[in-house]
Scaffold this motif. Structure first.
Motif, PDB file in Angstrom:
ATOM      1  N   LEU A   1       0.849  -1.188   0.000  1.00  0.00           N
ATOM      2  CA  LEU A   1       0.000   0.000   0.000  1.00  0.00           C
ATOM      3  C   LEU A   1       0.889   1.244   0.000  1.00  0.00           C
ATOM      4  O   LEU A   1       2.052   1.184   0.414  1.00  0.00           O
ATOM      5  N   PRO A   2       0.376   2.380  -0.458  1.00  0.00           N
ATOM      6  CA  PRO A   2       1.244   3.560  -0.579  1.00  0.00           C
ATOM      7  C   PRO A   2       1.532   4.206   0.771  1.00  0.00           C
ATOM      8  O   PRO A   2       0.708   4.184   1.686  1.00  0.00           O
ATOM      9  N   MET A   3       2.732   4.806   0.866  1.00  0.00           N
ATOM     10  CA  MET A   3       3.052   5.647   2.017  1.00  0.00           C
ATOM     11  C   MET A   3       2.360   7.003   1.912  1.00  0.00           C
ATOM     12  O   MET A   3       1.884   7.545   2.898  1.00  0.00           O
ATOM     13  N   HIS A   4       2.338   7.535   0.718  1.00  0.00           N
ATOM     14  CA  HIS A   4       1.735   8.851   0.491  1.00  0.00           C
ATOM     15  C   HIS A   4       0.915   8.778  -0.788  1.00  0.00           C
ATOM     16  O   HIS A   4       1.221   8.014  -1.694  1.00  0.00           O
ATOM     17  N   ALA A   5      -0.108   9.588  -0.833  1.00  0.00           N
ATOM     18  CA  ALA A   5      -0.792   9.822  -2.093  1.00  0.00           C
ATOM     19  C   ALA A   5      -0.328  11.174  -2.611  1.00  0.00           C
ATOM     20  O   ALA A   5       0.611  11.761  -2.090  1.00  0.00           O
ATOM     21  N   GLY A   6      -0.982  11.672  -3.658  1.00  0.00           N
ATOM     22  CA  GLY A   6      -0.591  12.963  -4.211  1.00  0.00           C
ATOM     23  C   GLY A   6      -0.625  14.044  -3.146  1.00  0.00           C
ATOM     24  O   GLY A   6      -1.370  13.950  -2.168  1.00  0.00           O
ATOM     25  N   ARG A   7       0.161  15.076  -3.340  1.00  0.00           N
ATOM     26  CA  ARG A   7       0.272  16.202  -2.409  1.00  0.00           C
ATOM     27  C   ARG A   7       0.790  15.758  -1.042  1.00  0.00           C
ATOM     28  O   ARG A   7       0.502  16.391  -0.032  1.00  0.00           O
ATOM     29  N   ARG A   8       1.523  14.662  -0.989  1.00  0.00           N
ATOM     30  CA  ARG A   8       2.115  14.151   0.244  1.00  0.00           C
ATOM     31  C   ARG A   8       1.040  13.787   1.268  1.00  0.00           C
ATOM     32  O   ARG A   8       1.262  13.808   2.472  1.00  0.00           O
ATOM     33  N   TYR A   9      -0.139  13.460   0.816  1.00  0.00           N
ATOM     34  CA  TYR A   9      -1.244  13.106   1.697  1.00  0.00           C
ATOM     35  C   TYR A   9      -0.922  11.804   2.411  1.00  0.00           C
ATOM     36  O   TYR A   9      -0.467  10.844   1.802  1.00  0.00           O
TER      37      TYR A   9
END
Length: 656
Positions: free
Chosen positions: A167-175
């Motif tokens: 799973l991702p650590m961050h999504a776009g915009r460092r979310y």
């Protein structure tokens, strides 16, 4: 059957929008989270039918190496198989940085792959094999048809399996992706594809799907020991620039991914147990340990040089080097972590290992016939084991109370009845649901006999968020028959309740005195029957006598403290030497220490030596044996008895 929503929000590396901005319709009704189940009498899986297995759940590649060692390494060295689950891909910003080297363009898939390769290198070395030993890499099918990479390496009877959910650590915009998934049930995350992985298609996860997958992994492997991160980190108010620099979430002493993954893991453990109870199956028999994360930066360090050297060495092959020829085109480790960098990092995470709920092992009580009873937490529920003969333990009897944190406090009343005290996960629910802890009591009806119903003692804090920060309970029975209960509170002080001889309890109140303390409180009575409480503080050990703070200066301790007969035993920061009233106490080592006094032997000390062995200091003599996990000490007519829980979840005894 769930009705799927007409529209969902997907948080991915390239796109981040909130549910409100996307105009989502009402999401599907969420699955009800497991509730507390205090009723006793459930069947428990037999120790004779299970093999020991350690399963650890991390947010990022390297969380286990930084925070769960040396505990995990000791079990691995003892031959216990290990399954390590990594929830995020560890892709961060996609840059595999190393000081003095040119900066490379961001490549999240490559950086994730390099970190996974670093883990393979680290665990190959941990098994006693060359760092570049090939692993078997395959696709693991998970509940709901989702896929993960599973890498397996064996060396004789020893085995390690690494599971990457990606799973991702961050999504776009460092979310912050995972904290959002825990909080908002309308969100989904799309997995990352790590370069070179046998998994070649991305999946999506929402809250329930992640819990389902974690429960599926637990059912598949049926661990007997579970390691997690800290679901309830300390409140920590830092300047915004400091917080960002140290990668901590707003207001708390840890990374947001650590807290979210720990919360998901504990929710999965609760569901695993509740599903077994619902289906009439035996309660899964496992013990748990939660480990502090970035908390380590805020307190004195507690690992002596010998243990620290061994722990830091595990990060060297993980960090790797761009000069290595490991066979992975994307990189040979997390380059910013290799070499001596864990030891030179100002944050000092590697220099400590702290348990979220420290405790010495099972609570012990001698029954009328001289045999021992041991009380502990197994499958998130309180259980009792009894000796059928000295050193031979019956199967556990379920006392209920769950889901409970790992450490039980205890006290014995004047008539021999036992009180057990724990911290219950009264509610553990994401997506805006309740997240509540309470102190609970189980009181024995008659000496050696059955118990009354579980009773809630509330929480010294107002509000669920502050209430999550309480520590492990400790208690002592004074000569006047009153029971003094102590817990660390959200302000990092100590709160207390007192049980009167008629069984009634006073209200919670904070103990007076300035200064913050760590969890791992130590309580004992002196020859006059006064109640002494010690706690390792930020600047020195704090001391109360009958609830009154003592002003005499005490030294600084790096680890939890112990007390016997009103005396203090502690280790200076990063020191192996245990110090008592007379100076060197003769028990070098690390970790938690147990102290007790008897007329025949004087002070008896129990702990872990520098090689991870169980060590007992009694009658001026030091004895050791192969380490077998947290242990408790009982001083009886036949001398000291050490009782611990093995990696298979069954008690062991040692009568030196």
């Amino acid at each position: 059957m769930h009705t799927p929503p007409r529209r969902r929000t997907v948080l991915a590396a390239a796109l981040a929008v909130t549910a409100a901005a996307a105009g989502c319709s009402v999401p599907e009704p969420r699955r009800t989270a497991p509730t507390a189940d205090p009723a006793p009498g459930r069947p428990i899986a037999s120790a004779r039918a299970r093999r020991a297995l350690l399963m650890q759940f991390s947010a990022h590649p390297d969380d286990d190496l930084y925070f769960m060692n040396p505990d995990a390494q000791r079990l691995l060295d003892a031959g216990v198989p290990l399954v390590s689950v990594y929830v995020t891909a560890g892709e961060h910003n996609g840059r595999n940085r190393i000081a003095g080297m040119p900066e490379t363009p961001p490549d999240p898939a490559a950086y994730s792959s390099a970190r996974h390769q670093g883990l393979r290198q680290a665990y190959a070395v941990a098994l006693g094999l060359p760092a570049f030993t090939p692993w078997r890499r395959e696709v693991l099918t998970l509940p709901g048809g989702r896929r993960a990479e599973a890498d397996t390496l064996t060396h004789g009877a020893r085995r390690v399996e690494l599971v990457f959910l990606n799973l991702p650590m961050h999504a776009g915009r460092r979310y912050m992706a995972l904290p959002s998934l825990w909080q908002d049930r309308a969100l989904e995350l799309r997995t990352h594809l790590s370069a070179g992985s046998p998994v070649t298609r991305a999946d999506t996860y929402d809250y329930d799907r992640l819990v389902d997958v974690l429960v599926g992994l637990l059912r598949r492997h049926r661990p007997t020991v579970v390691h997690t991160l800290d679901p309830d980190p300390d409140i920590q108010l830092s300047a915004e620039a400091t917080r960002k620099r140290d990668s901590e979430q707003p207001g708390y002493s840890d990374h947001g991914d650590h807290t979210a993954v720990a919360s998901f893991t504990w929710a999965a453990l609760c569901r695993w147990v509740s599903d077994a109870v619902r289906d009439g199956e035996p309660v899964p028999a496992f013990t748990t340990t939660a480990f502090r994360g970035y908390y380590n930066r805020h307190w004195p360090k507690n690992l002596p040089p010998e243990v620290l050297k061994e722990k830091a060495a595990r990060l060297v092959p993980y960090g790797g080097s761009p000069s290595w020829e490991c066979g992975n085109p994307s990189g040979c480790g997390d380059y910013g972590v290799g070499g001596d960098r864990p030891l030179t990092n100002r944050k000092g995470w590697v220099r400590s290992t702290h348990h979220r709920w420290p405790g010495p092992g099972p609570a012990l009580a001698e029954e009328a016939d001289g045999r021992l009873a041991a009380y502990g937490v197994l499958g998130l529920r309180a259980v009792r084991w009894r000796e059928s003969e000295p050193g031979v333990w019956d199967e556990p009897v379920d006392l209920g109370g769950g889901p409970l944190a790992p450490a039980l406090g205890s006290a014995v009343l004047g008539d021999g009845r036992v009180l057990l005290l724990g911290v219950r996960f009264a509610a553990l629910d994401g997506h805006g649901g309740a997240n509540r802890r309470e102190v609970v009591l189980l009181e024995q009806h008659s000496p050696g006999g059955p118990f009354l119903a579980w009773r809630g003692l509330g929480n010294p804090e107002r509000g669920d968020d502050r209430g999550r920060r309480i520590g492990a309970p400790v208690a002592a029975t004074a000569p006047d028959g009153r029971v003094h209960l102590f817990v660390r509170n959200a302000d990092r002080g100590v709160s207390t309740r007192v049980r009167a001889t008629d069984g009634s309890w006073s209200p919670w109140r904070p103990l007076p005195g300035d200064g913050e303390v760590q969890d791992g409180l130590a309580v004992s009575l002196d020859a006059s029957g006064r109640v002494h409480l010690y706690a390792a503080g930020r600047e020195h050990v704090r001391h109360w006598v009958d609830g009154v703070p003592q002003r005499a200066p005490l030294p600084l301790s790096g680890s939890t403290v112990a007390s016997a007969g009103g005396a203090l035993y502690y280790r200076a920061p990063a020191a192996a030497r245990l110090t008592g009233p007379g100076g060197d106490a003769g028990l070098d080592g690390y970790g938690e220490v147990v102290a007790a006094r008897s007329a025949a032997l004087g002070t008896v000390l129990l702990g872990t030596d520098l090689k991870g062995r169980t060590a007992l200091r009694a009658g001026g003599r030091l004895r050791t044996r192969a380490g077998r996990g947290p242990a408790a000490l009982h001083l009886g007519a036949r001398g000291p008895v050490v009782v611990g829980l093995g990696a298979d979840g069954h008690p062991w005894s040692w009568r030196p």
